[in-house]
Each structure stands twice: as C-alpha cells, then as structure tokens.
Write a protein that holds these residues in place. Structure first.
Motif, PDB file in Angstrom:
ATOM      1  N   PHE A 167       2.344   1.816  -3.446  1.00 39.79           N
ATOM      2  CA  PHE A 167       1.399   2.411  -4.395  1.00 39.79           C
ATOM      3  C   PHE A 167       1.227   3.907  -4.144  1.00 39.79           C
ATOM      4  CE2 PHE A 167      -0.215  -1.924  -5.264  1.00 39.79           C
ATOM      5  CZ  PHE A 167      -0.162  -1.863  -6.641  1.00 39.79           C
ATOM      6  N   VAL A 168       1.162   4.294  -2.900  1.00 39.21           N
ATOM      7  CA  VAL A 168       1.000   5.712  -2.558  1.00 39.21           C
ATOM      8  C   VAL A 168       2.218   6.501  -3.024  1.00 39.21           C
ATOM      9  CG1 VAL A 168       0.860   7.359  -0.645  1.00 39.21           C
ATOM     10  CG2 VAL A 168      -0.591   5.327  -0.640  1.00 39.21           C
ATOM     11  N   VAL A 169       3.408   5.993  -2.734  1.00 37.26           N
ATOM     12  CA  VAL A 169       4.631   6.688  -3.146  1.00 37.26           C
ATOM     13  C   VAL A 169       4.721   6.752  -4.671  1.00 37.26           C
ATOM     14  CG1 VAL A 169       7.156   6.536  -3.163  1.00 37.26           C
ATOM     15  CG2 VAL A 169       5.898   6.181  -1.032  1.00 37.26           C
ATOM     16  N   ASN A 192       4.559   9.825  -9.641  1.00 40.04           N
ATOM     17  CA  ASN A 192       4.000   9.920 -10.989  1.00 40.04           C
ATOM     18  C   ASN A 192       3.369  11.289 -11.251  1.00 40.04           C
ATOM     19  OD1 ASN A 192       3.510   8.750 -13.537  1.00 40.04           O
ATOM     20  ND2 ASN A 192       1.391   8.363 -12.953  1.00 40.04           N
ATOM     21  N   GLU A 193       3.108  12.049 -10.216  1.00 43.45           N
ATOM     22  CA  GLU A 193       2.525  13.380 -10.396  1.00 43.45           C
ATOM     23  C   GLU A 193       3.558  14.407 -10.851  1.00 43.45           C
ATOM     24  OE1 GLU A 193       0.683  14.238  -6.652  1.00 43.45           O
ATOM     25  OE2 GLU A 193      -1.095  13.044  -7.124  1.00 43.45           O
ATOM     26  N   HIS A 198       2.313   6.761  -6.802  1.00 42.23           N
ATOM     27  CA  HIS A 198       1.318   7.726  -7.275  1.00 42.23           C
ATOM     28  C   HIS A 198       1.832   9.151  -7.114  1.00 42.23           C
ATOM     29  CE1 HIS A 198      -2.574   9.400  -8.258  1.00 42.23           C
ATOM     30  NE2 HIS A 198      -2.529  10.111  -7.151  1.00 42.23           N
ATOM     31  N   LYS A 199       2.438   9.441  -5.973  1.00 38.83           N
ATOM     32  CA  LYS A 199       2.981  10.789  -5.738  1.00 38.83           C
ATOM     33  C   LYS A 199       4.125  11.093  -6.697  1.00 38.83           C
ATOM     34  CE  LYS A 199       0.372  12.186  -2.416  1.00 38.83           C
ATOM     35  NZ  LYS A 199      -0.539  13.296  -2.609  1.00 38.83           N
ATOM     36  N   ALA A 259       0.835  -1.211   0.000  1.00 35.41           N
ATOM     37  CA  ALA A 259       0.000   0.000   0.000  1.00 35.41           C
ATOM     38  C   ALA A 259       0.865   1.255   0.000  1.00 35.41           C
ATOM     39  CB  ALA A 259      -0.928  -0.011   1.204  1.00 35.41           C
ATOM     40  N   LEU A 260       1.903   1.279   0.822  1.00 36.82           N
ATOM     41  CA  LEU A 260       2.796   2.442   0.844  1.00 36.82           C
ATOM     42  C   LEU A 260       3.512   2.606  -0.491  1.00 36.82           C
ATOM     43  CD1 LEU A 260       4.333   2.230   4.423  1.00 36.82           C
ATOM     44  CD2 LEU A 260       2.752   3.963   3.546  1.00 36.82           C
TER      45      LEU A 260
END
Length: 63
Positions: free
Chosen positions: A15-17, A22-23, A19-20, A12-13
């Motif tokens: 995926f969150v990292v 990728n921004e 996603h950030k 989960a962490l």
C-alpha cells in the motif's frame, strides 16, 4: 502466526509503495488504466452472469 505477520507487513508495504507510485503522473496513468481494465472485467463477468441466469430461467420456465 509468523507467516501471517509477514503477510501483513507485505500488504502494508504494498500500500505504501502504491501510494508513492500514484503520486507520479505515470503512476496515476498506470493505476487509471488498471482501474479501467478491472471495471471492464467486472462488467463482463456481471453481464455473463445475468445472461446465464436468463438462460437458466428460460429453460426452467420452458419445462
């Protein structure tokens, strides 16, 4: 069970990292490059599989 929980938390962490990251422009470039390399690798494996399958079919039909 405790190890499985830590695994889920790590995923989960991750995926969150991702996603950030990728921004950002550099993050999108990185993931674009990574995606292209993964696709190229997948195509190479698939092509190799098809070639080997054709060789084996040819050997079987030749007997």
């Amino acid at each position: 069970m405790k190890s499985f929980l830590w695994l889920l938390i790590g995923v989960a962490l991750g995926f969150v990292v991702a996603h950030k990251v990728n921004e950002t422009p550099k993050g999108r470039e990185f993931f674009g490059t990574l995606d292209k390399k993964a696709r190229d690798f997948g195509e190479a494996v698939s092509d190799g599989y098809r070639q080997r399958e054709a060789e084996l079919r040819s050997a079987i039909d030749g007997d």
